[in-house]
Design an enzyme around this catalytic site. Structure first.
Site, PDB file in Angstrom:
ATOM      1  N   GLU A   1      17.923  39.127  33.082  1.00 38.37           N
ATOM      2  CA  GLU A   1      19.224  39.707  32.725  1.00 38.37           C
ATOM      3  C   GLU A   1      19.158  41.241  32.746  1.00 38.37           C
ATOM      4  O   GLU A   1      20.090  41.917  33.181  1.00 38.37           O
ATOM      5  CB  GLU A   1      19.650  39.256  31.316  1.00 38.37           C
ATOM      6  CG  GLU A   1      19.777  37.754  31.139  1.00 38.37           C
ATOM      7  CD  GLU A   1      18.476  37.059  30.736  1.00 38.37           C
ATOM      8  OE1 GLU A   1      17.398  37.469  31.208  1.00 38.37           O
ATOM      9  OE2 GLU A   1      18.544  36.105  29.954  1.00 38.37           O
TER      10      GLU A   1
ATOM     11  N   ARG B   1      -4.393  26.695  43.079  1.00 42.12           N
ATOM     12  CA  ARG B   1      -5.152  27.232  41.939  1.00 42.12           C
ATOM     13  C   ARG B   1      -4.514  28.527  41.440  1.00 42.12           C
ATOM     14  O   ARG B   1      -4.437  28.768  40.238  1.00 42.12           O
ATOM     15  CB  ARG B   1      -6.597  27.511  42.356  1.00 42.12           C
ATOM     16  CG  ARG B   1      -7.414  26.253  42.593  1.00 42.12           C
ATOM     17  CD  ARG B   1      -8.792  26.614  43.112  1.00 42.12           C
ATOM     18  NE  ARG B   1      -9.613  25.418  43.312  1.00 42.12           N
ATOM     19  CZ  ARG B   1     -10.823  25.433  43.863  1.00 42.12           C
ATOM     20  NH1 ARG B   1     -11.349  26.582  44.265  1.00 42.12           N
ATOM     21  NH2 ARG B   1     -11.511  24.314  44.002  1.00 42.12           N
TER      22      ARG B   1
ATOM     23  N   GLY C   1     -14.355  15.373  37.966  1.00 44.91           N
ATOM     24  CA  GLY C   1     -14.583  14.332  38.962  1.00 44.91           C
ATOM     25  C   GLY C   1     -13.805  13.076  38.621  1.00 44.91           C
ATOM     26  O   GLY C   1     -12.832  13.106  37.891  1.00 44.91           O
TER      27      GLY C   1
HETATM   28  C1  AOF Z   1      15.266  35.586  29.076  1.00 43.21           C
HETATM   29  N1  AOF Z   1      15.176  35.993  30.369  1.00 43.21           N
HETATM   30  O1  AOF Z   1      14.035  36.295  32.261  1.00 43.21           O
HETATM   31  C2  AOF Z   1      12.959  35.217  30.487  1.00 43.21           C
HETATM   32  C3  AOF Z   1      13.083  34.738  29.148  1.00 43.21           C
HETATM   33  O2  AOF Z   1       7.714  38.497  25.247  1.00 43.21           O
HETATM   34  P1  AOF Z   1       9.028  38.553  25.987  1.00 43.21           P
HETATM   35  O3  AOF Z   1       9.965  39.547  25.432  1.00 43.21           O
HETATM   36  O4  AOF Z   1       8.838  38.720  27.475  1.00 43.21           O
HETATM   37  O5  AOF Z   1       9.761  37.127  25.762  1.00 43.21           O
HETATM   38  C4  AOF Z   1       9.236  35.950  26.291  1.00 43.21           C
HETATM   39  C5  AOF Z   1      10.133  34.779  25.947  1.00 43.21           C
HETATM   40  O6  AOF Z   1      11.469  35.032  26.444  1.00 43.21           O
HETATM   41  C6  AOF Z   1       9.710  33.471  26.623  1.00 43.21           C
HETATM   42  O7  AOF Z   1       8.832  32.740  25.815  1.00 43.21           O
HETATM   43  C7  AOF Z   1      11.055  32.759  26.760  1.00 43.21           C
HETATM   44  O8  AOF Z   1      11.453  32.157  25.560  1.00 43.21           O
HETATM   45  C8  AOF Z   1      12.008  33.901  27.077  1.00 43.21           C
HETATM   46  N2  AOF Z   1      12.050  34.136  28.521  1.00 43.21           N
HETATM   47  N3  AOF Z   1      14.257  34.918  28.514  1.00 43.21           N
HETATM   48  O9  AOF Z   1      16.266  35.842  28.426  1.00 43.21           O
HETATM   49  C9  AOF Z   1      14.066  35.849  31.088  1.00 43.21           C
HETATM   50  N4  AOF Z   1      11.791  35.074  31.182  1.00 43.21           N
HETATM   51 ZN    ZN Z   2      15.308  37.865  27.553  1.00 40.68          ZN
END
Ligand code: AOF
Ligand code: ZN
Length: 341
Positions: free
Chosen positions: A53, A200, A282
């Site tokens: 966002e 990986r 394995g």
């Molecule tokens: C969003 N938009 O693009 C993503 C979200 O440590 P921070 O601030 O980066 O927050 C990580 C948390 O934010 C992650 O665990 C998930 O709940 C949310 N990710 N939220 O609004 C995003 N990647």
């Molecule tokens: Zn966010």
């Protein structure tokens, strides 16, 4: 509504660009739509960086750099924000996206799916609603969940997302009768092996049993692919693995586990915040996870050669479904999905 689905689909395409760099954060896509036209797009930056966002809204400011703050706000107030995951409401490595959306003057938000992370889990939606935004939730929900399958599995099932991988001969063996770590006998071709290195690089960790380490002395790195090495995890309940084995070299981090049962392994990995795991052997280790029903995907290569004797391939004897198959030169790769009843 069809039009909502079209824009959420675009969010999902954008979100793909954020993986695997964003991991263990989910990768999210966002678009801003004004009078039927996309005016900005964004996706999650590498781990610890800006959320989708933030990048999307920054795009509008960059584009409108000659406009006044007031006119940009006016434009945003007449735009709809589409986002594949609920905007966050908490202070993590970055400030809450919900606050930014509200402060930007955006009034309409369409969300693919709720964030399962306990600190968000509906609180982002609530924040937006309390501020008077018109919020729609649940557009292409299954696809949005699938786009962050590792993240959702980790938070909802309290264990990593688990991918099983093995290669078997035409007659069903994963290793010949006698093995020589100096002279490995390959079941699959070079292309298939390179693909495994790519896989990986897409997961946070890779796991093998202690016996595999002793017999094959594998490195478990991504040396045939550009991309980060996963954390190497070895089941060494008897604590008898010598430190000069390749798995303990400095190419990547390695964790030795005392636990050998799938449930106990998952608990430890969950506590270590490992969201995804590829298990490469394995037979005993793979079969244990299959029998416990603790796996999400299996990726099985079928090579052309015949061993006649050796270590038999694992058997998937529970509900599963083949989702797709493809040829990698002369190998066949089949994807299975675990579908618990
Ligand atoms: C969003 N938009 O693009 C993503 C979200 O440590 P921070 O601030 O980066 O927050 C990580 C948390 O934010 C992650 O665990 C998930 O709940 C949310 N990710 N939220 O609004 C995003 N990647
Ligand atoms: Zn966010």
């Amino acid at each position: 509504m069809k039009i909502h689905e079209t824009y959420i689909k675009r969010c999902l395409q954008l979100a793909k660009n954020g993986l695997p760099a964003a991991m263990p954060n989910p990768s999210v896509g966002a678009v801003l739509v004004h009078e039927g036209k996309i005016i900005a797009e964004g996706y999650t930056s590498a781990y610890g960086g800006a959320h989708a966002e933030v990048n999307c809204i920054a795009g509008v400011y960059a584009e409108q750099s000659r406009s006044t703050e007031a006119s940009i706000k006016k434009l945003l107030s007449k735009s709809a924000l589409y986002v594949s995951l609920e905007p966050c409401s908490h202070y993590g490595k970055t400030p809450p996206c919900a606050d930014l959306i509200i402060d930007s003057g955006i009034k309409k938000v369409i969300i693919g799916t709720i964030d399962p992370f306990a600190k968000v889990a509906g609180a982002g939606i609530k924040k937006l609603m309390v501020a008077g935004c018109d919020v729609s939730i649940g557009v292409l929900e299954d696809e949005c969940r699938e786009s962050n399958k590792r993240f959702f599995t980790y938070h909802e099932k309290k264990r990593p997302y688990i991918i099983l991988k093995w290669a078997q001969t035409l007659d069903g063996f994963i290793a010949p009768k006698t093995r020589d770590a100096q002279k490995p006998v390959w079941i699959t071709n070079k292309r298939s092996r390179q693909l495994v290195h790519k896989w990986r690089s897409e997961e946070q960790a890779i796991l093998v049993g202690g016996k595999t380490v002793l017999e094959d002395n594998p490195s478990l790195t991504t040396r045939d692919w550009e991309g980060k090495n996963p954390i190497r995890i070895v089941v060494d309940s008897k604590n008898n693995l010598a430190q000069d084995l390749k798995i303990f070299n400095n190419d990547a981090k390695t964790i030795s586990l005392e636990e050998s049962e799938p449930e106990a392994i998952c608990k430890t990995l969950y506590e270590n915040e490992i969201q995804s795991l590829i298990i490469e052997g394995g037979r005993h280790t793979l079969q244990q996870f299959i029998d416990a029903g603790i796996w999400d995907e299996a990726r099985v290569f079928y090579g052309k050669n015949i061993f006649r004797d050796g270590t038999k391939a694992p058997t998937i004897n529970q509900t599963f479904s083949e989702t797709s198959r493809k040829a990698i030169v002369d190998d066949t790769l089949i994807y299975y999905k675990n579908s618990p009843s």
